[in-house]
Design an enzyme around this catalytic site. Structure first.
Site, PDB file in Angstrom:
ATOM      1  CB  SER A 286      -1.178   0.030   0.968  1.00  0.00           C
ATOM      2  OG  SER A 286      -1.580   1.231   1.417  1.00  0.00           O
TER       3      SER A 286
ATOM      4  CE1 TYR B 194      -4.261  -1.878   4.926  1.00  0.00           C
ATOM      5  CE2 TYR B 194      -3.539   0.172   4.053  1.00  0.00           C
ATOM      6  CZ  TYR B 194      -4.003  -0.987   3.894  1.00  0.00           C
ATOM      7  OH  TYR B 194      -3.905  -1.521   2.579  1.00  0.00           O
TER       8      TYR B 194
END
Length: 349
Positions: A137, A162
């Site tokens: 990501s 995350y």
């Protein structure tokens, strides 16, 4: 030659689009899909994606969880995947602040189970997994000040759990590539959007609120920029990466040089959030999702930055262009138009 591709998160936004692309263009390829179909967002969207995939004879769906190590091992033993694309993960920056367990289970333990299964796919002289491709990501860039973000940059300052789990995936994959000579490629996705996307993403959440007459909050007083990447561009990048396996070779010490790579996949054209909201609102009116006389100004609220967010995401895609001859290119207005048309058809017709 026919291949078997194992896609985790196959009913997710990127996973379902990838599976459909492979099933449509490569009818000799078998696709094994795994998804737990959780209710993190509207399950009807996941079910609609799954319905599309189950029209294909060469698609096999398994409903279960990455954390189930015995199941993952049995999938590898039964289907002997040639390529593994790990897209299953608990996504979302803000959700990770309040629900950390979901991220540790899916993104760390689940990914470890995939790595172990890939490792053991070579047991007893078997040819094993040819290529592991996995989702990272743009969040891994955290509080980096330098833009555009390059895969050469240090990414040691995550600002969310995350992001930390995604950076951990990259480190784990590199270790397994080094130890067991497993070809692996990580892809840092930048703000993926499009039809049948994730409702927790800004463009989708804004649309839901506007349809309900609610106020949308624009963080950092509108001074955020995002490198929005249309889903078809993401899929084209993933397909090209899947087909080009990092080369196995040994170093001077006779040990494997890790057959490992990382790429950004982004539009390389960050958009200001206020401009983005303006384009979105125009396309929602055009598609008939909102009435022509809708007053957007009274439904906008400028608010401070949220914990875990970053002010800008901006992909340096030069490595992707160099190695694969590809650069994402779909204009934001075109992508949002397709989303608005899908939204009208899915929710309002």
């Amino acid at each position: 030659m026919s291949k078997t591709v194992f896609i985790t998160g196959s009913s997710g936004f990127i996973g379902s689009n990838l599976a459909k692309r492979i099933l449509t263009t490569e009818p000799d390829t078998k696709v094994i899909g795994l998804d737990n179909m959780n209710d993190y967002y509207d399950v009807r969207i996941k079910e609609a994606r799954l319905d599309e995939l189950q029209k294909f004879e060469n698609y096999t769906f398994i409903k279960d969880n990455l954390v189930n190590k015995a199941l993952i091992n049995s999938i590898f033993e039964q289907y002997h995947p040639d390529i593994v694309v790990n897209l299953a993960a608990q996504a979302g920056v803000r959700y990770s602040i309040t629900n950390p367990d979901a991220y540790i289970n899916s993104n760390l333990i689940g990914f470890y189970n995939i790595l172990e299964a890939c490792r053991h796919s070579y047991d007893d002289g078997k040819s094993g997994v040819q290529h592991l491709v996995y989702a990272s990501s743009s969040s891994v860039y955290g509080s980096n000040k330098k833009v555009p973000y390059s895969t050469e940059d240090k990414v040691d300052e995550p600002v969310s759990l995350y992001a930390a789990t995604k950076k951990s995936n990259e480190l784990l994959a590199r270790a397994y590539s080094k130890l067991y000579n497993i070809p692996s490629t990580g892809l840092r996705f930048f703000t993926v959007y499009g039809p049948a996307g994730r409702p927790d993403m800004a463009y989708f959440g804004f649309t839901n609120k506007l349809v309900n007459g609610e106020t949308i909050k624009i963080f950092n007083y509108g001074n955020c920029k995002r490198d929005f990447t249309y889903v078809d561009d993401i899929i084209e990048g993933v397909i090209r990466v899947m087909e080009k396996v990092p080369e196995k070779k040994n170093g001077e010490d006779g040990l494997p040089i890790p057959p490992y790579a990382i790429y950004n996949i982004g539009n390389s054209n960050p958009e200001n959030l206020l401009d983005f909201v303006q384009i979105l609102s125009e396309e929602l009116v055009r598609a008939g999702v909102l009435p022509a006389d809708y007053d957007f100004e009274v439904h906008k609220e400028l608010v401070p930055m949220q914990p875990g967010d970053v002010p800008v995401t901006y992909a340096d895609t030069s490595a992707l262009e160099r190695d694969f001859g590809f650069k994402p290119h779909t204009p934001l207005r075109e992508g949002l138009r397709r989303f608005a048309e899908w939204y009208k058809a899915f929710y309002m017709e």
